[in-house]
Design an enzyme around this catalytic site. Structure first.
Site, PDB file in Angstrom:
ATOM      1  N   HIS A  44     -51.653 -48.827 -48.466  1.00  0.00           N
ATOM      2  CA  HIS A  44     -50.602 -47.869 -48.104  1.00  0.00           C
ATOM      3  C   HIS A  44     -50.909 -47.205 -46.773  1.00  0.00           C
ATOM      4  O   HIS A  44     -52.036 -46.837 -46.490  1.00  0.00           O
ATOM      5  CB  HIS A  44     -50.350 -46.793 -49.158  1.00  0.00           C
ATOM      6  CG  HIS A  44     -51.569 -46.222 -49.820  1.00  0.00           C
ATOM      7  ND1 HIS A  44     -52.845 -46.406 -49.361  1.00  0.00           N
ATOM      8  CD2 HIS A  44     -51.696 -45.443 -50.923  1.00  0.00           C
ATOM      9  CE1 HIS A  44     -53.695 -45.783 -50.164  1.00  0.00           C
ATOM     10  NE2 HIS A  44     -53.043 -45.198 -51.110  1.00  0.00           N
ATOM     11  N   GLU A  46     -56.245 -35.510 -50.119  1.00  0.00           N
ATOM     12  CA  GLU A  46     -56.894 -36.491 -50.980  1.00  0.00           C
ATOM     13  C   GLU A  46     -58.087 -37.075 -50.236  1.00  0.00           C
ATOM     14  O   GLU A  46     -58.012 -37.344 -49.042  1.00  0.00           O
ATOM     15  CB  GLU A  46     -55.921 -37.634 -51.325  1.00  0.00           C
ATOM     16  CG  GLU A  46     -56.543 -38.688 -52.250  1.00  0.00           C
ATOM     17  CD  GLU A  46     -55.654 -39.917 -52.480  1.00  0.00           C
ATOM     18  OE1 GLU A  46     -54.965 -40.347 -51.530  1.00  0.00           O
ATOM     19  OE2 GLU A  46     -55.647 -40.453 -53.612  1.00  0.00           O
ATOM     20  N   HIS A  58     -56.662 -44.283 -59.404  1.00  0.00           N
ATOM     21  CA  HIS A  58     -55.253 -44.633 -59.512  1.00  0.00           C
ATOM     22  C   HIS A  58     -55.094 -46.042 -60.081  1.00  0.00           C
ATOM     23  O   HIS A  58     -55.852 -46.943 -59.719  1.00  0.00           O
ATOM     24  CB  HIS A  58     -54.585 -44.643 -58.128  1.00  0.00           C
ATOM     25  CG  HIS A  58     -54.567 -43.342 -57.423  1.00  0.00           C
ATOM     26  ND1 HIS A  58     -53.921 -42.238 -57.914  1.00  0.00           N
ATOM     27  CD2 HIS A  58     -55.098 -42.952 -56.246  1.00  0.00           C
ATOM     28  CE1 HIS A  58     -54.059 -41.233 -57.067  1.00  0.00           C
ATOM     29  NE2 HIS A  58     -54.780 -41.637 -56.049  1.00  0.00           N
ATOM     30  N   HIS A  65     -49.364 -35.031 -50.248  1.00  0.00           N
ATOM     31  CA  HIS A  65     -50.742 -34.955 -49.755  1.00  0.00           C
ATOM     32  C   HIS A  65     -50.928 -35.793 -48.496  1.00  0.00           C
ATOM     33  O   HIS A  65     -50.214 -36.755 -48.251  1.00  0.00           O
ATOM     34  CB  HIS A  65     -51.750 -35.412 -50.823  1.00  0.00           C
ATOM     35  CG  HIS A  65     -51.727 -36.876 -51.134  1.00  0.00           C
ATOM     36  ND1 HIS A  65     -50.986 -37.414 -52.167  1.00  0.00           N
ATOM     37  CD2 HIS A  65     -52.353 -37.923 -50.561  1.00  0.00           C
ATOM     38  CE1 HIS A  65     -51.173 -38.725 -52.207  1.00  0.00           C
ATOM     39  NE2 HIS A  65     -51.998 -39.068 -51.244  1.00  0.00           N
ATOM     40  N   TYR A  94     -57.825 -35.312 -55.705  1.00  0.00           N
ATOM     41  CA  TYR A  94     -56.821 -34.444 -55.076  1.00  0.00           C
ATOM     42  C   TYR A  94     -57.342 -33.025 -55.092  1.00  0.00           C
ATOM     43  O   TYR A  94     -57.872 -32.564 -56.111  1.00  0.00           O
ATOM     44  CB  TYR A  94     -55.492 -34.486 -55.838  1.00  0.00           C
ATOM     45  CG  TYR A  94     -54.697 -35.745 -55.640  1.00  0.00           C
ATOM     46  CD1 TYR A  94     -54.518 -36.304 -54.379  1.00  0.00           C
ATOM     47  CD2 TYR A  94     -54.100 -36.369 -56.728  1.00  0.00           C
ATOM     48  CE1 TYR A  94     -53.779 -37.452 -54.214  1.00  0.00           C
ATOM     49  CE2 TYR A  94     -53.355 -37.530 -56.563  1.00  0.00           C
ATOM     50  CZ  TYR A  94     -53.190 -38.062 -55.304  1.00  0.00           C
ATOM     51  OH  TYR A  94     -52.456 -39.202 -55.134  1.00  0.00           O
ATOM     52  N   HIS A 101     -53.386 -41.967 -44.775  1.00  0.00           N
ATOM     53  CA  HIS A 101     -51.968 -42.088 -45.117  1.00  0.00           C
ATOM     54  C   HIS A 101     -51.468 -40.736 -45.611  1.00  0.00           C
ATOM     55  O   HIS A 101     -52.247 -39.794 -45.754  1.00  0.00           O
ATOM     56  CB  HIS A 101     -51.743 -43.150 -46.202  1.00  0.00           C
ATOM     57  CG  HIS A 101     -52.361 -42.801 -47.525  1.00  0.00           C
ATOM     58  ND1 HIS A 101     -53.667 -43.147 -47.857  1.00  0.00           N
ATOM     59  CD2 HIS A 101     -51.878 -42.133 -48.607  1.00  0.00           C
ATOM     60  CE1 HIS A 101     -53.934 -42.700 -49.069  1.00  0.00           C
ATOM     61  NE2 HIS A 101     -52.879 -42.079 -49.557  1.00  0.00           N
TER      62      HIS A 101
END
Lengths: 308, 308, 308, 308
Positions: A200, A266, A247, A215, A256, A153
């Site tokens: 995501h 990431e 997260h 990112h 990251y 993503h």
């Protein structure tokens, strides 16, 4: 019938400052498979497990950032239908000819209100993965390099994230998975969207400047692979932004870090399945720190400000 | 638009020989959340992370096995449309009234050629998960019991798996992910199907007797959680069929084990994302051993013969 | 004969500002087993897997820090012999009566040049661990709280670390495992010492003020348990100093965090076996950043300055 | 003073049926570092992290098995003293000249009552490990092959395990960590001994035939590395005896498998720290199944009968 329309993120074209240095780095440190260069000098990569010709495209430029981000759709008919829907919605589209990217069919490109160029395409050459489709062995992740499972993503920054989200939701059939609210409790600071059942496929943060990349993200198989990635980064003197950590948003574990041109990447693991009948998760502004980095629960200025 | 039609496995109704013993076992050993009983005496359970009212239903009976397996569809309109497609395909359907299961809307039930009863439904009460939808904390898996993430899929045994597969593919929009061929290289011994982008939402093996259950499967977060599950099973004297080990098929890690009534269950982790544009993986008969249990690569008679 | 003399770290007496709050925190968040309080009001704790009566002692005081750190020696004869060696070396010792700590025999206490009080003792009541000594089940780490395996080591700060190290090496038979050099390439900034085959049983950093505690450390079973610990810390709003990350020194993975009184604690996993015939590892001053926190490789001022 | 006498297992000389095939296998599949061959044709290996010249020696012979197992002692003086103790105890010793093994000093060899040849030695060339002793990077385990951390212990089979244990305990200072009793509740079926603070440095099982090898064991860093090892074994068609699973005894996770000559090897992770003041763990005969393989809790005939 169950998975229709837009299937998944398919490619990200990233600007790099020194193409040769970057090719070496994406090969040796990221552990991507080099898939050759085209007449324009662009370099193509895929992960070992990806089956299509490429997912990462590097283009030499005088500033870092994201040229465009592409999604694979189910078939040519879907591509046609989605383009029609975009046009009906008032989005101007352009067709990029088949073969502009090696092994890739015609692409429909359009600009979303945050200034980013998004592409849809139905065809990309199936080159197959490291283990094949007949009696596959298990792929032992032994490098060289990080060897992520897939390009997963991206997170983009720009002004009108409501407008961009509307296109993904209303036209392309994406679903909202999580959102962070600003102090007013109404305006979205950030939204996470999926076109499948992942946590995501694209995310966006409200930002003063348009067309910015936060990112591009690559999936890893486990928290131990996240540690291995961090070790490989340190051995290779990669600049780590933050991590390994977790997260709150998506609950994924993460690192990251920056490519040699300063593009943030990431490597992550985890997340949860989100289906379109599920209520999105909301983060209030006072808990945005925990949402972004769960362990220290502090608002991280670099996360909100450093983009390419 | 991207996730439409059938979304995911939603419930499995399992026959148990002693309902009280089973309620205790599914609560204390499996770590499922008890969601009450109905007037018929059936007992309902969900995992901590599942948001709908229940995913496992236990019914006392004099023999073990699976009463039916249900899938949630996107909405009432989809339910209507899929029922119409089933009827048009020649499948006889029946409607189970809303409220027959607590918190559950009307269900469309039908029998597939392998003799199993499959259900579709659009509504089930959203009771929410352990962490909620506003500023959720991360769920620390601390028992009691195994505490899987979700009821994930089932594997059924019966004669006409071609006929059953055709309904899932042609009518319900599932996609073929992996298959095992018999010695003739043509006939399928087994097939794995998905309605989303998972490695499997349902699977079926060709078998002399219809309407048989091989296992209902629960997802775990990591290989270390697979080990924890095995430790919990041993402490609780659960009969382990095989594992921890890894499947070649799907590459997931796994334990097969039995509930107190002899129903086989699975706790697994892993698998890979499968999208409808991807070629299915084929296992030839000479490699079926490695396909089923990757590490010892031997054909396992118990896997093929013991069912309820 | 093979393991003689000093066996292992046995107890740390830590000063806390509010004993009731601290008892609750060490029980509920750290997941230690409360072992009662004594007439002076001190509170005793052990881990689930420790077999002796206690390893952590909390004493209410008006400032945080470490009262003393104790090592268990092989037997009473060893205690006698080591005391004689200390005295012969010029170290003043005192005997603390048996029973001053519950279940604990006579202790030999002495002050080392960095100002810290160190204790040796031969007897502490064997209360047994969570799984026992006959047909033990595997201990499933299911909380409540972090539930470390053992109190493992401490890191102390003070001026004359050469003098303190000399006592541990020359009198008590510890071995040097790793060291960090200052810019001059000669002076030690820090040293890690073992009395067994672990990567560290005690460590010390050169510092302007004597008798300071950097951290007391607890061992975890895996990197995934390190993640679980971080999740538990966040849920309980524990102040995390840094981590999850990895040390270059010892290669252990780690989280530093603070108890409610501001004492730094560590949960860590890993390290390597060090035997006395092995050459110590040396870190030059320019690489001290990578030595302390391997992933970001930056010198961390908080690590060097914040102590209690 | 703390670690004295016998330090650790140092080498195992294993008989193989085809030396060239075995060299390839120990290099490519086990991931050991080849350290050359000697004039007798023996092949030497170490792990990446071992610092001494070798830990595994292969010798071509017409039957598989263990020639001898050697322990490193602290220094030449210790070697002298332990030899004197052995002789005083009635054990006949012989000196093998320095240089018989490359980089290895004089060895004291003796036969224990179970018929096995055990060696002690004080000197072996420090060749250093993969990461060195100055500012070492973390070693990323990326193959080729399994790449264990160290040769860790062995399990031997023979008649008079009481007599052999007595020598290890009474003369060499080993400590008893765990034991399995026979049906009579008195006689030991098996014992696990340590010369350090590990769960085992050598173990022995009572058996009808003397001088037999059950397995030589290699340590891995994590349960995920155990899975990786199993995957590598399957890809390389290594015959797996059992695993991945967990022992009740020591609580270590494990795979047993066979080298090309039929010698059983183990890759394991875990175990616990055992100090000489701790009570040994006892397994009664009715629970020996759970002791050996914790998850299925069944007595495993192959474990007790197949040896080389």
């Amino acid at each position: 019938m169950a998975m229709t329309g837009v299937l998944r993120p398919g490619h990200a074209q990233i600007r790099v400052l020194d193409i040769d240095e970057s090719i070496a780095w994406y090969t040796d440190v990221m552990g991507l498979v080099p898939m050759g260069r085209d007449a324009q000098g662009r370099a193509y990569f895929k992960t070992r497990q990806e089956r299509d010709h490429h997912s990462i495209v590097l283009r030499q430029a005088d500033r870092a950032g994201l040229d465009f981000f592409g999604f694979k759709v189910r078939d040519a008919q879907t591509l046609q239908a989605l383009e029609a829907k975009l046009i009906a919605y008032g989005v101007k589209t352009e067709r990029i000819a088949a073969g502009d990217m090696p092994g890739t069919g015609e692409r429909v490109r359009f600009r979303i209100p945050t200034g980013h160029h998004i592409e849809l395409y139905a065809d990309k050459q199936h080159v197959g993965n490291a283990t094949g489709c007949v009696n596959p062995e298990v792929d032992v992740i032994d490098g060289p390099g990080i060897c992520p499972i897939r390009m997963d993503h991206c997170l983009i920054y720009g002004g009108d994230i409501d407008g961009s989200r509307a296109i993904f939701e209303d036209v392309l059939g994406f679903n909202l998975v999580e959102r962070v609210k600003l102090e007013d409790g109404v305006t979205d600071l950030a939204t996470w969207l999926t076109c499948s059942a992942k946590a995501h496929d694209i995310a966006m943060v409200r930002h003063g400047e348009d067309d910015k990349l936060h990112h591009v993200s690559f999936q890893l198989a486990s928290w131990e692979q996240v540690l291995r990635a961090a070790d490989i980064m340190s051995r290779n003197r990669v600049s780590i932004d933050i991590g390994p950590t977790r997260h709150g948003i998506t609950t994924g574990t993460t690192i990251y870090f920056f490519d040699p041109s300063g593009n943030r990447l990431e490597t992550f693991c985890g997340g949860y399945d989100h289906y379109p009948d599920m209520e999105p998760i909301t983060w209030t502004f006072d808990e945005v720190g925990a949402g972004i980095f769960y362990h220290d629960r502090k608002l991280n200025p670099a996360f909100l400000e450093v983009v390419t």
